[in-house]
Enzyme design. Sequence first.
Site, mmCIF file in Angstrom:
data_model
loop_
_atom_site.group_PDB
_atom_site.id
_atom_site.type_symbol
_atom_site.label_atom_id
_atom_site.label_comp_id
_atom_site.label_asym_id
_atom_site.label_seq_id
_atom_site.Cartn_x
_atom_site.Cartn_y
_atom_site.Cartn_z
ATOM 1 N N HIS A 42 18.765 24.324 -21.177
ATOM 2 C CA HIS A 42 18.890 24.360 -22.645
ATOM 3 C C HIS A 42 18.184 25.570 -23.250
ATOM 4 O O HIS A 42 18.409 25.894 -24.422
ATOM 5 C CB HIS A 42 18.423 23.037 -23.276
ATOM 6 C CG HIS A 42 16.956 22.906 -23.499
ATOM 7 N ND1 HIS A 42 16.131 22.174 -22.689
ATOM 8 C CD2 HIS A 42 16.168 23.410 -24.471
ATOM 9 C CE1 HIS A 42 14.898 22.239 -23.150
ATOM 10 N NE2 HIS A 42 14.890 22.984 -24.235
ATOM 11 N N ASP A 94 19.812 19.371 -17.124
ATOM 12 C CA ASP A 94 19.112 20.450 -17.833
ATOM 13 C C ASP A 94 18.296 21.261 -16.821
ATOM 14 O O ASP A 94 17.073 21.134 -16.724
ATOM 15 C CB ASP A 94 18.211 19.838 -18.916
ATOM 16 C CG ASP A 94 17.665 20.896 -19.864
ATOM 17 O OD1 ASP A 94 18.111 22.051 -19.791
ATOM 18 O OD2 ASP A 94 16.771 20.534 -20.674
ATOM 19 N N GLY A 193 8.461 24.759 -26.633
ATOM 20 C CA GLY A 193 7.945 25.948 -25.969
ATOM 21 C C GLY A 193 7.508 25.672 -24.538
ATOM 22 O O GLY A 193 7.352 26.594 -23.743
ATOM 23 N N SER A 195 9.369 23.796 -22.643
ATOM 24 C CA SER A 195 10.633 23.586 -21.946
ATOM 25 C C SER A 195 10.794 24.535 -20.781
ATOM 26 O O SER A 195 10.450 25.711 -20.870
ATOM 27 C CB SER A 195 11.797 23.814 -22.903
ATOM 28 O OG SER A 195 11.908 22.712 -23.743
HETATM 29 C C1 4AZ Z 1 11.279 21.145 -27.052
HETATM 30 O O1 4AZ Z 1 11.665 21.198 -28.208
HETATM 31 C C2 4AZ Z 1 10.575 19.927 -26.572
HETATM 32 N N1 4AZ Z 1 7.653 15.922 -26.059
HETATM 33 C C3 4AZ Z 1 10.150 19.853 -25.270
HETATM 34 C C4 4AZ Z 1 9.493 18.710 -24.817
HETATM 35 C C5 4AZ Z 1 9.272 17.683 -25.683
HETATM 36 C C6 4AZ Z 1 9.692 17.749 -26.990
HETATM 37 C C7 4AZ Z 1 10.345 18.879 -27.448
HETATM 38 C C8 4AZ Z 1 8.577 16.462 -25.161
HETATM 39 O O2 4AZ Z 1 11.455 22.076 -26.296
#
Ligand code: 4AZ
Length: 250
Positions: A42, A94, A193, A195
Site C-alpha cells: 500500500h 499487502d 509512517g 507501514s
Molecule cells: C498507516 O496509516 C497506519 N495502528 C499503519 C499502522 C496502523 C495504523 C495506521 C496501526 O500507515
Amino acid sequence: IVGGSFTPIESNPWVAAVFHQRSGFLCGGSLIAPCWVLTAAHCFSDGAERKIKHLNVYLGKTAINDTDADREQHFTVEKLIIHQRYNDNNYNNDIALLKIKSGNGGCAVRSASARTVCLSPAHTQLPAGFQCSIAGFGRERFLAMRYSQLLKQAEVKLLSQTDCTSQSGYGGRLTENMICAASPDWSTDACQGDSGGPLVCEAAGRMFLFGVVSWGDGCASRNKPGVYTQVTNYNKWIAAETGLSKYTTG
Ligand code: 4AZ
C-alpha cells in the site's frame, strides 16, 4: 510508533527507510537479503510512488532527516514487485519487494548498522500472547503533525484471529493473510509512517520477520489492534520473485 522507546539502528539493523524524491519519507521496510527489502504494497498505491527512479532506500539510518555517512548505506531501486493479488480496498496481500542497488552496482554490505533479518519457515504459527517487537519512524501519536525524527521500537503481543475479530470489530476486514498485535494496555502500536516496517519475533535465539506493518483503526486505540501482513504465508511468493531459497536463516 506510539509508546515504546527510541532505539539506535544497531538494535534493529534490518530496518530500511524508503523515501520518495518528492514526498519525502514514504515507508519502512526490512532487509531480507543483501539486494532485497520487504515492505508493504500500500506504500505504492499512488501511481506516482510506483516510479522506481523516484525511490531511494537507506539502511543504517537512526534519524530520518540526518545523513550519517559512517553508518548509512544508500540505494536506488532496480525493481518494485507489488503482490499480484494486492487489494487496495481491504489491504489483503499487502506485501511488496524492492530490489536495491548501490552507486557501485552492489547491494547491502553487512555491518553493525545494516544486516538481514531471518524469514520463518512457511506457515509457522506463534501462539497468541507471544511477544514481538515493531520498529519504525512513524508518528508517535495518531494526531502528530509529523513522523518521528528518530527510530523507535516497541513490544506488542500477538492476538489470535478470534480475539482480534471479537475485540476489534474489524470483522470481515481481517483475512487469513493478516495477523493482529497490540499491547495489553493499548499504549503501544504502529502508526502512520511505520507501514512496511517489521514485526519481528524471537524464537530459538534468533529474530524472525513475522509481520509487515499494514493497517489499523487509529493508533494505540483501545480495542483496535495493529494489523500486520503475515509474512510466513508468502515464503513461496518471496522465493519465486527473488530467486532466493525458500527461507533464509540470517
Ligand atoms: C498507516 O496509516 C497506519 N495502528 C499503519 C499502522 C496502523 C495504523 C495506521 C496501526 O500507515
